[in-house]
Design an enzyme around this catalytic site. Sequence first.
Site, short mmCIF file in Angstrom:
data_model
loop_
_atom_site.label_atom_id
_atom_site.label_comp_id
_atom_site.label_asym_id
_atom_site.label_seq_id
_atom_site.Cartn_x
_atom_site.Cartn_y
_atom_site.Cartn_z
N ARG A 99 19.79 -6.12 -11.15
CA ARG A 99 19.37 -5.56 -12.14
C ARG A 99 17.87 -4.53 -11.75
NH1 ARG A 99 13.15 -6.91 -13.04
NH2 ARG A 99 12.55 -6.21 -14.81
N HIS A 112 9.99 1.01 -16.09
CA HIS A 112 9.81 0.36 -15.30
C HIS A 112 8.83 0.75 -14.99
CE1 HIS A 112 9.98 -3.06 -11.92
NE2 HIS A 112 9.28 -2.28 -11.38
N GLU A 115 6.84 -6.26 -17.40
CA GLU A 115 5.31 -6.09 -16.98
C GLU A 115 4.57 -5.31 -17.82
OE1 GLU A 115 5.07 -6.39 -13.07
OE2 GLU A 115 6.50 -8.33 -12.40
N ASN A 143 8.26 -13.37 -14.55
CA ASN A 143 8.49 -12.88 -12.95
C ASN A 143 7.45 -13.62 -12.41
OD1 ASN A 143 10.42 -11.07 -14.04
ND2 ASN A 143 8.88 -9.53 -13.18
N TYR A 200 5.65 -14.56 -8.94
CA TYR A 200 5.48 -14.18 -6.98
C TYR A 200 4.71 -15.45 -5.79
CZ TYR A 200 7.46 -10.04 -7.60
OH TYR A 200 8.81 -8.74 -7.86
N GLU A 231 12.48 -11.72 -11.40
CA GLU A 231 11.62 -11.12 -9.89
C GLU A 231 10.94 -12.67 -9.07
OE1 GLU A 231 9.74 -7.60 -10.30
OE2 GLU A 231 10.44 -6.89 -11.44
C1 GBH Z 1 6.13 -6.57 -9.44
O1 GBH Z 1 5.06 -6.36 -10.09
C2 GBH Z 1 6.86 -5.07 -9.97
O2 GBH Z 1 7.47 -5.88 -10.61
C3 GBH Z 1 8.18 -4.40 -9.01
O3 GBH Z 1 7.88 -3.35 -9.07
C4 GBH Z 1 7.09 -4.96 -7.29
O4 GBH Z 1 7.77 -4.07 -6.08
C5 GBH Z 1 7.02 -6.21 -7.39
O5 GBH Z 1 6.07 -6.95 -8.14
C6 GBH Z 1 6.27 -6.71 -5.60
O6 GBH Z 1 4.90 -5.90 -5.94
O7 GBH Z 1 -3.56 -6.30 -4.10
O8 GBH Z 1 -4.67 -7.80 -5.21
O9 GBH Z 1 -5.20 -5.41 -5.70
C7 GBH Z 1 4.01 -6.71 -8.51
C8 GBH Z 1 2.56 -6.79 -9.44
C9 GBH Z 1 1.02 -6.07 -9.39
C10 GBH Z 1 1.41 -7.04 -7.40
C11 GBH Z 1 -0.26 -5.45 -8.80
C12 GBH Z 1 0.62 -6.63 -6.61
C13 GBH Z 1 -1.96 -6.28 -6.73
C14 GBH Z 1 -3.01 -7.12 -6.63
N1 GBH Z 1 1.39 -5.93 -8.95
N2 GBH Z 1 -1.17 -6.46 -7.27
S1 GBH Z 1 -4.05 -6.40 -5.73
#
Ligand code: GBH
Length: 479
Positions: free
Chosen positions: A83, A128, A173, A315, A317, A382
């Site tokens: 992807r 993206h 996203e 996605n 995490y 993801e």
């Molecule tokens: C994904 O979204 C993305 O699709 C990808 O590009 C990225 O590399 C991957 O995750 C890993 O991060 O520090 O508490 O302010 C990530 C979404 C949104 C996650 C902003 C981190 C900051 C949280 N991101 N967030 S904070």
Amino acid sequence: MSSSATTTGRFPQDFLFGSATAAYQVEGAWNEDGKGESIWDRMLHEHPDYVRDRQNGDVSANSYHLYKDDVKALKELGAHFYRFSIAWTRIMPTGEAHKINQPGIDYYNNLINELLANGIQPMVTMYHWDLPQWLQDLGGWTNPIMVDYFEDYARFLFERYGDRVKWWFTFNEPSVFAAGYATERQMAPSLNKPGVGDYLASHHVLIAHARAYHLYDKHYRPTQQGKVSIALMSNWYEPRSDSTEDIAASDRAMQFSIGLYAHPIFSSAGDYPAIVRELVDKNSKAEGRPRSRLPVFSKDMIEYIKGTSDFYSLNYYTCRLVSPGITKHDPALRPDAEVSSHADPSWPTTASEWIKVVPWGLRKAINWVHKQYNGPTIVITENGVPDNGKLEDLSRISYYRVHLAEVLKSIHEDGCNVKGFTTWSLLDNFEWNSGYTEKFGLYFVDYSDPARTRKAKASVQFLKQIIRTRELPEETQKP
Ligand code: GBH
């Protein structure tokens, strides 16, 4: 009977495994061969201080030149698919369809052909986050004309690549990149119009998505026979207690972060979730505004957007505990949601501030999507965690072990239709505001070496075995 792992421990025969990256995070070559300037190029050239290590994606992992190494890495992993995202500015430097850039078009042709030659399916994200700056100067996603520009771009991609690409994601996203219109110093374009810019951008992104879907459905699906989806950040928000208030807060958090995008597309009723409509309307009125900050879809538009995805791209995490209140940090949780969120101090921490290891949250998120949207096919697009920079990435191995176990439960115990799993990320890459300080790769990239050599971390062998056997290995030792 042998071990119980034989029934619940196996991924179905047609289950697909792959890995992901995004153009700005890995390609580099930001101004080579006719590529135009994107909003991330502009923002980070002007404001290096928005990034922890003051770095940017100018060179990054240099995948523009080293894509064959990336394909080798995928092959070694045994990935069924890759992807990746296309940089709009490589194909159309200003974002306008009458000015195309042949070397950029060739680059993705070469990448796609190299993947197919190695038996790896391309899965393509059209957007993206790296909007052409020229379009941003017109207002970016706050301008409804963007729907037309995006359709032009999507048509071009279907025309040129659709003979070989069978998996498309319009956007990655929207809840995360729409925050670029609500906040500053974080996501591009750093517009800082909270509660207005983000809803407006989201509104047009949803319409643009539907436009691209219908275009494919009508003109390309009959011959190309692929699938179109949209990747949604789908973290889980767990009620802090079983009180009615906390459970309601959890529902609001899910509806504002996921439902805002998923409900118009996947629900049988269509449109924004009722609770989102209600709260934004109420607050807009209380602020004395003549109309809601959340734009309204016409009846026709509700019908037009409904059903415009062939599967759900999830996605995941991490997870947060929620209760009534206001959250300022989480970009996906707008203040209108009236939710306060925090991590449970008992959850295992990671090399990333915001990611705590909460695997059961993935199972809950999958089940939530399954129930809300009538059991769609789900692909995990993801999932991942950064490591401490060592090739022995035992923390990543244990993260994937526990998350994949939850995927299996959601399939075998809950009956959810999960069909694929994607690791974020194939390579150590440019992690947005964290720069190169957070390393999400299955492959280490040596950023002190101009050759940007890739080296497999321990997790590659671990995942390779799972992909080959379709089974989670027994845990022999605690990492
Ligand atoms: C994904 O979204 C993305 O699709 C990808 O590009 C990225 O590399 C991957 O995750 C890993 O991060 O520090 O508490 O302010 C990530 C979404 C949104 C996650 C902003 C981190 C900051 C949280 N991101 N967030 S904070």
